[in-house]
Design a protein around this motif. Structure first.
Motif, short mmCIF file in Angstrom:
data_model
loop_
_atom_site.label_atom_id
_atom_site.label_comp_id
_atom_site.label_asym_id
_atom_site.label_seq_id
_atom_site.Cartn_x
_atom_site.Cartn_y
_atom_site.Cartn_z
N PRO A 136 0.81 -1.23 0.00
CA PRO A 136 0.00 0.00 0.00
C PRO A 136 0.84 1.28 0.00
CG PRO A 136 -0.12 -1.12 2.12
CD PRO A 136 0.54 -2.07 1.19
N GLY A 137 2.03 1.20 0.59
CA GLY A 137 2.90 2.37 0.60
C GLY A 137 3.32 2.77 -0.81
N HIS A 138 3.64 1.78 -1.63
CA HIS A 138 4.02 2.07 -3.02
C HIS A 138 2.81 2.57 -3.82
CE1 HIS A 138 8.03 0.67 -2.46
NE2 HIS A 138 7.70 -0.61 -2.25
N ALA A 139 1.64 2.02 -3.49
CA ALA A 139 0.43 2.49 -4.17
C ALA A 139 0.18 3.97 -3.87
CB ALA A 139 -0.78 1.65 -3.74
N GLU A 140 0.46 4.36 -2.63
CA GLU A 140 0.28 5.77 -2.28
C GLU A 140 1.27 6.65 -3.04
OE1 GLU A 140 0.33 8.72 1.61
OE2 GLU A 140 0.05 6.56 1.90
N ARG A 141 2.50 6.16 -3.20
CA ARG A 141 3.48 6.94 -3.97
C ARG A 141 3.04 7.07 -5.43
NH1 ARG A 141 9.66 5.73 -2.95
NH2 ARG A 141 9.75 7.86 -3.74
N ALA A 142 2.44 6.01 -5.96
CA ALA A 142 1.92 6.08 -7.33
C ALA A 142 0.83 7.13 -7.44
CB ALA A 142 1.40 4.72 -7.76
N SER A 143 -0.03 7.20 -6.41
CA SER A 143 -1.11 8.21 -6.43
C SER A 143 -0.54 9.62 -6.34
CB SER A 143 -2.10 7.95 -5.29
OG SER A 143 -1.51 8.19 -4.03
N GLU A 144 0.57 9.78 -5.60
CA GLU A 144 1.22 11.09 -5.52
C GLU A 144 1.75 11.51 -6.89
OE1 GLU A 144 4.28 10.84 -2.59
OE2 GLU A 144 2.89 10.45 -0.93
N ILE A 145 2.27 10.55 -7.64
CA ILE A 145 2.78 10.86 -8.98
C ILE A 145 1.63 11.29 -9.89
CG2 ILE A 145 3.90 9.88 -11.03
CD1 ILE A 145 5.44 8.02 -9.07
N PHE A 146 0.49 10.60 -9.79
CA PHE A 146 -0.67 10.99 -10.59
C PHE A 146 -1.11 12.41 -10.24
CE2 PHE A 146 -1.42 6.54 -11.82
CZ PHE A 146 -1.73 6.75 -13.16
N LEU A 147 -1.06 12.74 -8.95
CA LEU A 147 -1.46 14.08 -8.52
C LEU A 147 -0.53 15.13 -9.13
CD1 LEU A 147 -3.32 15.84 -6.84
CD2 LEU A 147 -1.87 15.40 -4.86
N LEU A 148 0.76 14.84 -9.18
CA LEU A 148 1.71 15.76 -9.81
C LEU A 148 1.41 15.94 -11.30
CD1 LEU A 148 5.08 14.62 -8.15
CD2 LEU A 148 3.85 16.75 -7.74
N PHE A 149 1.10 14.84 -11.97
CA PHE A 149 0.78 14.91 -13.40
C PHE A 149 -0.50 15.73 -13.64
CE2 PHE A 149 3.65 11.25 -13.97
CZ PHE A 149 4.27 11.61 -15.17
N SER A 150 -1.46 15.61 -12.73
CA SER A 150 -2.73 16.32 -12.92
C SER A 150 -2.58 17.83 -12.74
CB SER A 150 -3.79 15.79 -11.94
OG SER A 150 -3.51 16.19 -10.61
N CYS A 151 -1.46 18.26 -12.16
CA CYS A 151 -1.20 19.70 -11.99
C CYS A 151 -0.41 20.27 -13.16
CB CYS A 151 -0.42 19.94 -10.70
SG CYS A 151 -1.32 19.50 -9.20
N ALA A 152 -0.05 19.42 -14.12
CA ALA A 152 0.74 19.85 -15.27
C ALA A 152 -0.14 20.53 -16.31
CB ALA A 152 1.50 18.67 -15.86
N ASP A 153 0.40 20.74 -17.50
CA ASP A 153 -0.34 21.49 -18.52
C ASP A 153 -1.40 20.63 -19.21
OD1 ASP A 153 0.99 19.87 -20.34
OD2 ASP A 153 2.35 21.43 -21.03
N THR A 154 -2.08 21.23 -20.18
CA THR A 154 -3.21 20.59 -20.86
C THR A 154 -2.80 19.33 -21.59
OG1 THR A 154 -4.23 22.76 -21.15
CG2 THR A 154 -5.07 20.98 -22.51
#
Length: 371
Positions: free
Chosen positions: A41-59
């Protein structure tokens, strides 16, 4: 990947995100998140953090999240909050919210991926289920914000939200005075304008009574009155039956008595309600009390001193409608001393159109032998 994205080097994070996207990392990352969650689950949370970073990027980057290869997997995580850690679910909910703040095409992709029913289902969690999740308050906050953005300009998504049961949780937030009320109220008011199917859901949850209650809520009277008008024009008999009762008469009386700025904005929808609903019209003009007057008409007469000519003309239009539908028009005129009121307007009002409306009403009194 997370370490690379967190580096403070010469390459902007957005460029790194684009590079990863071009390499097809998002699809692999979503697959990995689902596969490793149970055991790591810890790695899954890190994966979700990466998705959150991508969602803050450009269009360009957001567009890749909104594809059929990635978005359905993201939605599946939110659909099963008890299989994934609360932090994972919260971060992916934020991803959805960030997509809602992007292009219209992203919101259409979310709609196809069933984001609306998924977010509504999250709001409908029972109290016991919600308390089992440590980040529930923040999850609910993000859900309501995302639904507000999704439903703001889309009738189809407003209808979808209504059909999937969004009304009870949003009405509860409004009645509790939650800070989320400012996002919940526009959704609830817009549902009346969405479709017949959406209005059918409002019927199940006392929608007319709810809107009437909002007429006493600061800043939301205009939206509530517009919702009532739209519904009245579609289902006059049903809406009128509620609005002609004591709650409806009192609420519309409040519209006539409210502050000047709000009053001016609500006068046109109020005029249309009075014109299009004979039962509501007669209820507002009904003579009552020891003095045998209509409180609504008494307030209307006082408002005829308003400085705006358009307001005075609309008020006279409402008075004309009330007179035409009244069961005792002679008493209405006598008890409210309408003859001297109209005479003064005809002789002294600076507005030509106002004088014309007043003259027509005065001639109607004379033709019907009222005076």
């Amino acid at each position: 990947m997370k370490s690379v994205l967190d580096m403070k080097g010469h390459s902007p994070r957005n460029d790194l995100c684009r590079t990863f996207v071009e390499l097809g990392v998002l699809e692999l990352l979503m697959h990995a998140l689902h596969e490793i969650n149970a055991k790591h689950p810890g790695h899954a949370e890190r994966a979700s953090e990466i998705f959150l970073l991508f969602s803050c990027a450009d269009t360009v980057v957001k567009a890749q999240i909104a594809t059929r290869l990635v978005l359905p997997g993201l939605i599946r995580v939110v659909e099963r909050p008890h299989e994934f850690g609360p932090e994972v679910v919260l971060k992916l909910l934020r991803c959805i919210k960030h997509l809602c703040m992007g292009d219209a095409s992203h919101m259409e992709a979310l709609q196809r991926a069933k984001a609306v029913p998924t977010l509504v289902a999250m709001l409908k969690l029972t109290q016991a289920q919600a308390h089992a999740m440590s980040s529930w308050a923040e999850m609910r906050n993000v859900c309501v914000n995302a639904l507000y953005l999704l439903c703001k300009i889309s009738r189809s998504r407003q209808e979808e939200a209504a059909i999937n049961g969004v009304l009870p949780p949003l009405q509860a937030l409004i009645e509790q005075g939650s800070p989320l009320k400012q996002f919940a109220l526009p959704i609830v008011c817009d549902i009346a304008k969405a479709s017949k199917r959406a209005r059918a859901e409002l019927k199940h949850h006392r929608g007319v009574q709810f809107y009437l209650g909002l007429l006493a809520t600061e800043f939301w009277q205009e939206a509530a009155l517009d919702a009532l008008l739209v519904w009245l024009l579609d289902e006059g008999a049903y809406v009128s039956k509620v609005m002609e009762g004591p709650q409806g008469v009192q609420a519309l009386q409040g519209v006539m008595d409210c502050g000047n700025n709000l009053f001016v904005n609500m006068l046109e929808p109020l005029r249309q309600i009075v014109y299009n609903s004979a039962p509501v019209n007669r209820a507002l003009g009904k003579l009552a009390g020891h003095a045998g007057v209509s409180p609504f008409v008494s307030s209307l007469v006082k408002r005829l001193r308003h400085q705006d000519a358009l307001v005075r003309r609309l008020l006279l239009d409402i008075m004309t409608s009330l007179y035409e539908h009244h069961r005792s028009p002679k008493l209405l005129v006598e008890r409210h001393r309408l003859k001297p009121v109209l005479t003064d307007i005809i002789e002294n009002d600076p507005g030509v159109l106002v004088q014309n409306v007043a003259s027509r009403l005065f001639r109607a009194f004379e033709a019907h032998d009222i005076l």
